[in-house]
Design an enzyme around this catalytic site. Structure first.
Site, PDB file in Angstrom:
ATOM      1  N   LYS A 144      47.729  57.511  29.102  1.00 47.60           N
ATOM      2  CA  LYS A 144      47.423  57.468  27.608  1.00 47.60           C
ATOM      3  C   LYS A 144      46.000  56.478  27.592  1.00 47.60           C
ATOM      4  CE  LYS A 144      51.085  59.863  27.270  1.00 47.60           C
ATOM      5  NZ  LYS A 144      52.383  59.008  27.078  1.00 47.60           N
ATOM      6  N   ASP A 187      57.858  48.784  27.156  1.00 48.04           N
ATOM      7  CA  ASP A 187      56.705  50.056  27.486  1.00 48.04           C
ATOM      8  C   ASP A 187      55.770  50.048  26.617  1.00 48.04           C
ATOM      9  OD1 ASP A 187      55.582  52.454  27.343  1.00 48.04           O
ATOM     10  OD2 ASP A 187      57.358  53.593  27.624  1.00 48.04           O
ATOM     11  N   TYR A 224      61.037  56.728  23.658  1.00 47.98           N
ATOM     12  CA  TYR A 224      60.199  57.964  24.083  1.00 47.98           C
ATOM     13  C   TYR A 224      61.149  58.773  24.678  1.00 47.98           C
ATOM     14  CZ  TYR A 224      57.386  60.782  27.018  1.00 47.98           C
ATOM     15  OH  TYR A 224      56.551  61.713  27.678  1.00 47.98           O
ATOM     16  N   ARG A 266      51.445  55.955  51.674  1.00 46.21           N
ATOM     17  CA  ARG A 266      52.480  55.664  50.507  1.00 46.21           C
ATOM     18  C   ARG A 266      52.838  54.415  50.500  1.00 46.21           C
ATOM     19  NH1 ARG A 266      57.297  55.460  52.822  1.00 46.21           N
ATOM     20  NH2 ARG A 266      57.040  57.455  53.799  1.00 46.21           N
TER      21      ARG A 266
END
Ligand SMILES: *Cc1c(COP(=O)(O)O)cnc(C)c1O
Length: 388
Positions: free
Chosen positions: A194, A169, A97, A45
């Site tokens: 994406k 973003d 978004y 982690r």
């Protein structure tokens, strides 16, 4: 060194074996020589070599100090918002978004963080929305799905004067087309799902910070909240990034050809693409983007969802699906899919009409894609007895 070379050579061959492909360190923990004595890794982690390679790569590509990989784009956004405290405010792009809107509205509002939305295509609207409590300016450029462009440099200047951070973003442009940190942004987030990963096969998110200080804060949040990207998905994302500039160049060439074609169609009303000289923000897009990107939206003369529904079901290569940025072309009907949760009046006001179709233009041959759209338009027009 030019960008494509840098991407392919910034991750060194594996020191242990010489493996030219970054090994997938599918491990949760690492054997220690003595308590607290390790090789720089103690628990995955906190740190994992495959994820670290991706994090280093995206930091270099965005021109930032540190990169961080998360389990999704939304997990990356969530980590940035966790820089704030109750009582702080955000000024955000009004065309945001939908997932970020949901996160702000249904999670962060009850934790005491308020968001004011502004039309950030004009930087003076950002200045007007800033209050003494504003800590963060949140922009997306180009936006989804009408591809509005905000002037990152002007907004960063405004934010700096008010001692606010700016986060961009950069999902739609990708760092192959646009580098917000060079234009003054403090943070960049990506849905690496994406263009970065690029093959519609992984969900991933990234954060890049301008400074080491911000990097330390995001590192703390990443480890403390724990929404890290796994080793295999980190590897897939690295593999995608290796061809990013090539793909974005071709996505953009195909998109320009398709946008030009759509503007000639009597059946089509508006065409949204920053590469069109008629796009209202074309000049600023030219200035801050190397490519105009792979998303083209358009709506129909007859602004009815039924007509658009027929069209999106009539294509052969453009597959009906949410998401974007992959090698295969997709299309969607935002009013029934990605933007369905937004009240119709607000949705229409932001330019998402009832017949708006969003194309994620893939890497098929542009001639085939144009023929596909042309056939679908003719068929739909015939079915609705409309003269094209
Ligand atoms: C898809 C997307 C996100 C969310 O990313 P996920 O990987 O789906 O969590 C955030 N911002 C933009 C602009 C997106 O297109």
């Amino acid at each position: 060194m030019k960008e494509q070379t840098k991407i392919l050579h910034s991750i060194p061959a594996d020191a242990l074996t010489g493996a030219i492909s970054t090994p997938i360190y599918q491990t949760s923990t690492y054997v220690q020589e003595a308590p607290g004595i390790n090789k720089g890794y103690d628990y995955s982690r906190t740190n994992n070599p495959t994820r670290a390679a991706l994090e280093q790569l995206i930091a270099e590509l965005e021109g930032g100090s540190n990169g961080f990989a998360f389990a999704s784009g939304l997990a990356a956004i969530d980590a940035v918002i966790k820089l704030l405290s109750a009582g702080d405010e955000i000024v955000a792009v009004n065309d945001i978004y939908g997932g970020a809107f949901r996160l702000f509205t249904h999670i962060y509002r009850k934790l005491g963080i308020t968001v004011h939305y502004a039309d950030t295509t004009d930087a003076t609207n950002v200045a007007a929305a800033i209050t003494p409590k504003t800590k963060l300016i949140w922009i997306e450029t180009p936006t989804n799905p009408t591809l509005k462009i905000s002037d990152i440099r002007a907004i960063a200047k405004t934010a700096k004067a008010a001692s606010c951070l700016v986060c961009v973003d950069n999902t739609f442009a990708s760092p192959a087309a646009q580098k917000p940190i060079e234009l003054g942004a403090d943070l960049v987030v990506h849905s690496a799902t994406k263009y970065l990963a690029g093959h519609s096969d992984v969900i991933a998110g990234l954060v890049v910070t301008r400074t080491k200080e911000l990097g330390e804060k995001i590192k703390f949040i990443q480890n403390a909240s724990g929404a890290i990207l796994g080793p295999f998905d980190s590897w897939l994302t690295i593999r995608g990034i290796e061809t990013l500039p090539l793909r974005v160049a071709q996505h953009s060439r195909n998109s320009q050809a398709i946008a030009d074609f759509l503007t000639t169609q009597g059946f089509v009303n508006n065409v949204y693409y920053p590469g069109l000289a008629t796009h209202p923000n074309h000049a600023i897009a030219r200035q801050q983007q190397k490519y105009f990107g792979g998303v083209v939206s358009f709506d129909l003369r007859i602004d009815e969802t039924a007509v658009a529904t027929q069209l999106v079901q009539s294509t052969r290569y453009f597959k009906l699906a949410e998401s974007l940025g992959g090698v295969k072309s997709l299309l969607c009907l935002p009013c029934e899919m990605t933007h369905k949760s937004i009240p119709a009046a607000i949705r229409r006001q932001s330019g998402v009409s009832d017949s708006l179709i969003r194309l994620s233009v893939g890497l098929e041959d542009a001639d085939d894609l144009i023929e596909d759209l042309s056939t679908a338009i003719k068929k739909t027009a015939r079915n609705f007895a409309i003269l094209v």
